[in-house]
Write a protein that holds these residues in place. Structure first.
Motif, short mmCIF file in Angstrom:
data_model
loop_
_atom_site.label_atom_id
_atom_site.label_comp_id
_atom_site.label_asym_id
_atom_site.label_seq_id
_atom_site.Cartn_x
_atom_site.Cartn_y
_atom_site.Cartn_z
N ILE A 11 0.86 -1.20 0.00
CA ILE A 11 0.00 0.00 0.00
C ILE A 11 0.90 1.24 0.00
O ILE A 11 1.80 1.36 0.84
N ASN A 12 0.63 2.18 -0.91
CA ASN A 12 1.43 3.40 -0.95
C ASN A 12 0.55 4.65 -0.94
O ASN A 12 -0.23 4.87 -1.86
N THR A 13 0.70 5.46 0.12
CA THR A 13 0.02 6.76 0.16
C THR A 13 1.04 7.90 0.33
O THR A 13 0.68 8.97 0.81
N SER A 14 2.29 7.65 -0.06
CA SER A 14 3.30 8.72 0.11
C SER A 14 3.46 9.52 -1.17
O SER A 14 2.75 10.51 -1.39
N ARG A 15 4.34 9.07 -2.05
CA ARG A 15 4.49 9.66 -3.37
C ARG A 15 4.76 8.53 -4.36
O ARG A 15 5.45 7.56 -4.02
N GLY A 16 4.26 8.69 -5.60
CA GLY A 16 4.40 7.63 -6.60
C GLY A 16 5.84 7.26 -6.88
O GLY A 16 6.17 6.08 -7.10
N ALA A 17 6.73 8.26 -6.85
CA ALA A 17 8.11 8.02 -7.26
C ALA A 17 8.92 7.16 -6.27
O ALA A 17 10.05 6.77 -6.56
N VAL A 18 8.33 6.85 -5.12
CA VAL A 18 9.01 5.93 -4.19
C VAL A 18 9.02 4.52 -4.79
O VAL A 18 9.82 3.66 -4.42
N VAL A 19 8.11 4.30 -5.74
CA VAL A 19 7.91 2.97 -6.32
C VAL A 19 8.41 2.93 -7.75
O VAL A 19 8.17 3.85 -8.53
N ASN A 20 9.09 1.84 -8.10
CA ASN A 20 9.37 1.57 -9.51
C ASN A 20 8.14 0.83 -10.05
O ASN A 20 7.92 -0.35 -9.75
N GLN A 21 7.32 1.55 -10.81
CA GLN A 21 6.01 1.00 -11.22
C GLN A 21 6.13 -0.17 -12.19
O GLN A 21 5.27 -1.04 -12.20
N ASP A 22 7.18 -0.19 -13.02
CA ASP A 22 7.36 -1.34 -13.92
C ASP A 22 7.62 -2.60 -13.09
O ASP A 22 7.08 -3.68 -13.37
N ASP A 23 8.44 -2.44 -12.06
CA ASP A 23 8.74 -3.58 -11.19
C ASP A 23 7.50 -4.01 -10.40
O ASP A 23 7.27 -5.21 -10.19
N LEU A 24 6.69 -3.03 -10.00
CA LEU A 24 5.46 -3.38 -9.28
C LEU A 24 4.52 -4.14 -10.20
O LEU A 24 3.92 -5.16 -9.81
#
Ligand code: NDP
Ligand code: DGY
Length: 330
Positions: free
Chosen positions: A243-256
């Motif tokens: 679950i992420n409610t911080s900022r999108g850029a904390v996540v590598n979306q391709d990897d997710l």
């Protein structure tokens, strides 16, 4: 009013803000408020023209206040007030160099954001959007023992990345659901914050490996950018939720996306993405095990109104050279 004093109060507001914030500015008698009077984002050319020669800017998290904007504003700029607690959209080094003060909106949005984080977690773990869809499309044929099953919080381990104001408020809300163990990661241990939940400070890898629910509530910094990547998702349990409610850029979306498609993790709930808005054709939106919200963490009427008043008061105090209700220490 003398010309110099009038100039001191010239401000640019980059969007139509909630009525209570507008009223606070109007009450203060700011002599020259220029506003992008729209709910839609300001085009860059308008932003550059709008800030020129202003003493103050009231901006949103979707406005990039970078060197180009600061140069366009020029040496008259004394204060930037953002209608957000996150300040990753501000070029802080450049702002500091120019002696500009920054106001932001911590604390007053913590409850609303924590509440939304819990709602997103439950919607994702108990597959609420998918279930609602099945009722509407005729997929609900009968009561089936394993149909629409998900994962419960009771007896679980919850890992919180960033036990700050919002992270603690989330833990406080989740504890009564019967969470057995809280883990957290951050810059360094915060025993005084963790004591309330008996939370254990662990390295990020251990948090990924042992959590049933990973919740991201940290700020976006050079250190947290892309932190949740292939390696991180690879360490999570196949039955775990992200679950992420911080900022999108904390996540590598391709990897997710890969982790969700390949079943390395069970599901994800995101209130923040890269970019925002996420294009409707984005691959993540095709997945049933990914619940995506349009950055609504702090979106209650009361919270947004209070944020706008605080942002207005920060701006006004900064213009007058007084101490701000919430100043970011640079
Ligand atoms: P805080 O400053 O209280 O908390 C930020 C946390 O981030 C701190 O606990 C800090 O850890 C942690 N952190 C910093 N670096 C790292 C790292 N390398 N690894 C792990 N954790 C790290 O801020 P808030 O709780 O008030 O807000 C957090 C963020 O939430 C905001 O910056 C904003 O981006 C986002 N937000 C999103 C909203 C939404 O609508 N979805 C609404 C409001 C906020 P430490 O304590 O060790 O320094
Ligand atoms: C913030 O304040 O940083 C949020 O993302 C919006 O409330």
């Amino acid at each position: 009013m003398r010309a110099a004093a009038r100039r001191l109060m010239e401000v640019f507001v980059t969007r139509r803000i909630p009525p209570e914030g507008r009223a606070a500015l109007a009450r203060a008698g700011v002599s020259n408020i220029q506003e992008w009077d729209s709910d839609e984002p300001i085009p860059q050319t308008e932003l550059l023209a709008g800030v020129a020669g202003k003493a103050g800017i009231l901006c949103l998290l979707s406005d990039r206040i970078d060197k180009e904007v600061l140069d366009a504003a020029g040496p008259s700029l004394k204060v930037i007030s953002t209608l957000s607690v996150g300040y990753d959209h501000l070029a802080i080094d450049e702002i500091k160099k120019r002696g500009i003060r920054v106001g932001y909106t911590p604390d007053i949005l913590t409850d609303a954001t924590a509440e939304l984080t819990v709602a997103l977690l439950l919607a994702t773990s108990r597959r609420l959007p998918e279930s609602v869809e099945e009722v509407k499309n005729g997929g609900w044929t009968t009561w089936k023992p394993l149909w629409m099953c998900g994962y419960g919080l009771s007896g679980s381990t919850v890992g919180i990345i960033g036990l700050g104001r919002i992270g603690q408020a989330v833990a406080r809300r989740l504890k009564p659901f019967g969470v057995k163990r809280f883990l957290y990661s951050g810059c360094n241990p915060k025993p005084e914050r963790a004591a309330e939940f008996g939370a254990e400070f662990v390295p990020l890898a251990k948090l990924a490996e042992e959590s049933d629910f990973v919740i991201v509530t940290c700020s976006l910094t050079p250190n947290t950018q892309g932190m949740c990547n292939r390696d991180f998702f690879g360490k999570m349990k196949k039955t775990a939720l992200f679950i992420n409610t911080s900022r999108g850029a904390v996540v590598n979306q391709d990897d997710l996306y890969d982790a969700l498609v390949k079943g390395h993790i069970a599901a994800a709930g995101l209130d923040v993405t890269t970019p925002e808005p996420l294009p409707p054709a984005h691959p993540l939106l095709s997945l049933k095990n990914c619940v995506i919200l349009p950055h609504i963490g702090s979106a209650t009427y009361a919270t947004r109104n209070t944020m706008s008043v605080l942002a207005a008061n920060n701006l006004l105090a900064g213009l007058k050279g007084e101490s701000m209700p919430s100043e970011l220490r640079l």
